[in-house]
Design a protein around this motif. Sequence first.
Motif, mmCIF file in Angstrom:
data_model
loop_
_atom_site.group_PDB
_atom_site.id
_atom_site.type_symbol
_atom_site.label_atom_id
_atom_site.label_comp_id
_atom_site.label_asym_id
_atom_site.label_seq_id
_atom_site.Cartn_x
_atom_site.Cartn_y
_atom_site.Cartn_z
ATOM 1 N N ALA A 12 0.812 -1.217 0.000
ATOM 2 C CA ALA A 12 0.000 0.000 0.000
ATOM 3 C C ALA A 12 0.849 1.272 0.000
ATOM 4 O O ALA A 12 0.323 2.359 -0.266
ATOM 5 C CB ALA A 12 -0.930 -0.003 1.209
ATOM 6 N N ASP A 13 2.148 1.169 0.293
ATOM 7 C CA ASP A 13 3.000 2.368 0.271
ATOM 8 C C ASP A 13 3.525 2.675 -1.136
ATOM 9 O O ASP A 13 4.441 3.471 -1.299
ATOM 10 C CB ASP A 13 4.161 2.235 1.256
ATOM 11 C CG ASP A 13 5.107 1.108 0.891
ATOM 12 O OD1 ASP A 13 4.789 0.369 -0.072
ATOM 13 O OD2 ASP A 13 6.150 0.954 1.559
ATOM 14 N N THR A 29 2.658 6.827 -7.993
ATOM 15 C CA THR A 29 1.557 6.032 -8.547
ATOM 16 C C THR A 29 1.287 4.797 -7.692
ATOM 17 O O THR A 29 2.211 4.040 -7.391
ATOM 18 C CB THR A 29 1.914 5.586 -9.974
ATOM 19 O OG1 THR A 29 2.224 6.735 -10.756
ATOM 20 C CG2 THR A 29 0.765 4.833 -10.617
ATOM 21 N N PRO A 30 0.024 4.570 -7.308
ATOM 22 C CA PRO A 30 -0.317 3.272 -6.693
ATOM 23 C C PRO A 30 -0.498 2.233 -7.792
ATOM 24 O O PRO A 30 -0.917 2.550 -8.910
ATOM 25 C CB PRO A 30 -1.642 3.564 -5.970
ATOM 26 C CG PRO A 30 -2.237 4.709 -6.711
ATOM 27 C CD PRO A 30 -1.113 5.504 -7.305
ATOM 28 N N TRP A 31 -0.210 0.967 -7.476
ATOM 29 C CA TRP A 31 -0.194 -0.080 -8.495
ATOM 30 C C TRP A 31 -1.407 -0.989 -8.355
ATOM 31 O O TRP A 31 -1.697 -1.500 -7.280
ATOM 32 C CB TRP A 31 1.103 -0.885 -8.403
ATOM 33 C CG TRP A 31 2.318 -0.019 -8.416
ATOM 34 C CD1 TRP A 31 3.201 0.179 -7.399
ATOM 35 C CD2 TRP A 31 2.766 0.810 -9.490
ATOM 36 N NE1 TRP A 31 4.181 1.066 -7.771
ATOM 37 C CE2 TRP A 31 3.934 1.473 -9.047
ATOM 38 C CE3 TRP A 31 2.300 1.055 -10.783
ATOM 39 C CZ2 TRP A 31 4.632 2.358 -9.859
ATOM 40 C CZ3 TRP A 31 3.003 1.935 -11.581
ATOM 41 C CH2 TRP A 31 4.160 2.581 -11.124
ATOM 42 N N LYS A 32 -2.087 -1.176 -9.478
ATOM 43 C CA LYS A 32 -3.272 -2.038 -9.498
ATOM 44 C C LYS A 32 -2.895 -3.510 -9.615
ATOM 45 O O LYS A 32 -3.422 -4.358 -8.912
ATOM 46 C CB LYS A 32 -4.167 -1.631 -10.683
ATOM 47 C CG LYS A 32 -5.400 -2.503 -10.894
ATOM 48 C CD LYS A 32 -6.453 -2.220 -9.870
ATOM 49 C CE LYS A 32 -7.735 -2.976 -10.184
ATOM 50 N NZ LYS A 32 -8.747 -2.806 -9.132
ATOM 51 N N GLY A 89 0.795 -2.104 -13.552
ATOM 52 C CA GLY A 89 -0.266 -1.266 -14.092
ATOM 53 C C GLY A 89 -0.708 -0.239 -13.069
ATOM 54 O O GLY A 89 -0.939 -0.548 -11.906
ATOM 55 N N SER A 90 -0.822 1.002 -13.510
ATOM 56 C CA SER A 90 -1.204 2.086 -12.615
ATOM 57 C C SER A 90 -2.663 1.945 -12.195
ATOM 58 O O SER A 90 -3.519 1.550 -12.998
ATOM 59 C CB SER A 90 -0.979 3.427 -13.313
ATOM 60 O OG SER A 90 -1.594 4.473 -12.586
ATOM 61 N N ALA A 91 -2.959 2.297 -10.941
ATOM 62 C CA ALA A 91 -4.339 2.281 -10.454
ATOM 63 C C ALA A 91 -5.064 3.582 -10.791
ATOM 64 O O ALA A 91 -6.266 3.693 -10.569
ATOM 65 C CB ALA A 91 -4.354 2.054 -8.939
ATOM 66 N N ARG A 92 -4.347 4.574 -11.335
ATOM 67 C CA ARG A 92 -4.963 5.871 -11.634
ATOM 68 C C ARG A 92 -5.337 6.024 -13.105
ATOM 69 O O ARG A 92 -6.259 6.754 -13.435
ATOM 70 C CB ARG A 92 -3.990 6.994 -11.264
ATOM 71 C CG ARG A 92 -3.782 7.171 -9.773
ATOM 72 C CD ARG A 92 -2.815 8.309 -9.547
ATOM 73 N NE ARG A 92 -2.569 8.553 -8.135
ATOM 74 C CZ ARG A 92 -1.491 9.147 -7.677
ATOM 75 N NH1 ARG A 92 -0.550 9.545 -8.526
ATOM 76 N NH2 ARG A 92 -1.324 9.357 -6.393
ATOM 77 N N GLN A 93 -4.595 5.378 -13.993
ATOM 78 C CA GLN A 93 -4.815 5.575 -15.423
ATOM 79 C C GLN A 93 -4.374 4.302 -16.150
ATOM 80 O O GLN A 93 -3.830 3.384 -15.543
ATOM 81 C CB GLN A 93 -4.005 6.772 -15.924
ATOM 82 C CG GLN A 93 -2.506 6.612 -15.662
ATOM 83 C CD GLN A 93 -1.711 7.812 -16.051
ATOM 84 O OE1 GLN A 93 -2.130 8.576 -16.899
ATOM 85 N NE2 GLN A 93 -0.528 7.984 -15.469
ATOM 86 N N HIS A 94 -4.630 4.272 -17.459
ATOM 87 C CA HIS A 94 -4.198 3.131 -18.273
ATOM 88 C C HIS A 94 -2.748 3.352 -18.680
ATOM 89 O O HIS A 94 -2.447 3.811 -19.780
ATOM 90 C CB HIS A 94 -5.097 2.989 -19.500
ATOM 91 C CG HIS A 94 -4.877 1.715 -20.242
ATOM 92 N ND1 HIS A 94 -5.551 1.388 -21.390
ATOM 93 C CD2 HIS A 94 -4.055 0.667 -20.006
ATOM 94 C CE1 HIS A 94 -5.155 0.197 -21.825
ATOM 95 N NE2 HIS A 94 -4.237 -0.245 -21.000
#
Length: 538
Positions: free
Chosen positions: A218-219, A252-255, A269-274
């Motif tokens: 989560a960090d 960036t947080p990671w999905k 993969g970014s959790a904010r955008q593609h």
Amino acid sequence: MNLELLESFGQNYPEEADGTLDCISMALTCTFNRWGTLLAVGCNDGRIVIWDFLTRGIAKIISAHIHPVCSLCWSRDGHKLVSASTDNIVSQWDVLSGDCDQRFRFPSPILKVQYHPRDQNKVLVCPMKSAPVMLTLSDSKHVVLPVDDDSDLNVVASFDRRGEYIYTGNAKGKILVLKTDSQDLVASFRVTTGTSNTTAIKSIEFARKGSCFLINTADRIIRVYDGREILTCGRDGEPEPMQKLQDLVNRTPWKKCCFSGDGEYIVAGSARQHALYIWEKSIGNLVKILHGTRGELLLDVAWHPVRPIIASISSGVVSIWAQNQVENWSAFAPDFKELDENVEYEERESEFDIEDEDKSEPEQTGADAAEDEEVDVTSVDPIAAFCSSDEELEDSKALLYLPIAPEVEDPEENPYGPPPDAVPTSLMDEGASSEKKRQSSADGSQPPKKKPKTTNIELQGVPNDEVHPLLGVKGDGKSKKKQAGRPKGSKGKEKDSPFKPKLYKGDRGLPLEGSTKGKVQAELSQPLTAGGAISELL
């Protein structure tokens, strides 16, 4: 042969978009089989679409669940698929026939399902607010894995590369390594930030080759560890990560994160955008950022097991990322030259003669030796990319491709039988019924099959009112029910929704909750592009 040449030249990661796979329904999750020949995609309407990845065509569609498919995993030999849907059901499917072998009903939503890498009789299931569960398919029994702290049950788990150990991680950053057979604790350590603060574990992923694994926390840092060092440190060890990967600029947080097929690269993969970030594992440097359509959110990422190809899902469509292939004809003929304009060709003497009159006679010894030498054209060498490091041969029973039956538009009744006028009425009725069956099978609907065995999994102390993260925020039963179609007054509710789909006039959505089974099945065949269900889902 092409697989043997892959690792020889240049970088081994994708560089640009290479088309999309449209499953008609909205795609939510995807996974490759062990050889990368088939790609299974779980959809919003409960279907599993299996793509032949070489031809980029749909090989099979399994009407698996009524509710959205949230997790998929292939068995080692490729004959079975295990799937989980948002209505807490885990099912095993026969890929060739499309039949359901077994079902398991859990009290809480399923975050992940995974086959044992070497024993497809065992399946690891991660339910919400519960310790991970290991299912034994042959006798429908289950074992609840031990966890570090009973009060904290946000646990993720994964088999290691060969299934000898199970790694679990909780919201307090504690990693436990359990022996798969006995569930005994072998090693443990705590993931900490720069200070003594802990951070929640979001996912654990293993490389297909080597002993490395990564932990997404989560960090917003991806930590890469060596599994051998973890086992050496034992309980309450303090292993140092090989690499720490992060986006220092945008935080960036990671999905979703995973390794490349050879284990040399890591994609996140970014959790904010593609956007897909690719790092080289050995050095830890960022080598590529792949940007998708702006405004879309990423749902899943999968790296091809053998080739430098990545599949990512956003807005319900599977995007393919690959290398830029440049045609180099001189690689096939060294004296090949590309011409800007036509040049008159000067023919050499006897160049196009059937028999060269000026040709000197070759020595008989060399020619005879070449003729007598036998060429082996029957034995097949195993492809190294398809074999594990502890195996010499490929799996002979593996399912690499799916046979596709040709679609017949107007099937004839019986071209060699009597004319229709001569058939008695009773036989006419039978023929009509058989024709209906044939038409139904041509439409894709299967004849009624035996009902699969359903096993209820009882887990103590697990709340029954949990809602899957795909379906939105936990709340009372009324807030979960939404009408199909365009949501009314969605301004306030859509603020929390990470993804707002494009709404097209006249489209109908599928209600996920509070609808009758018949109504849901009637709407399964309709393409889902918008509606209340999708805004609820994503």
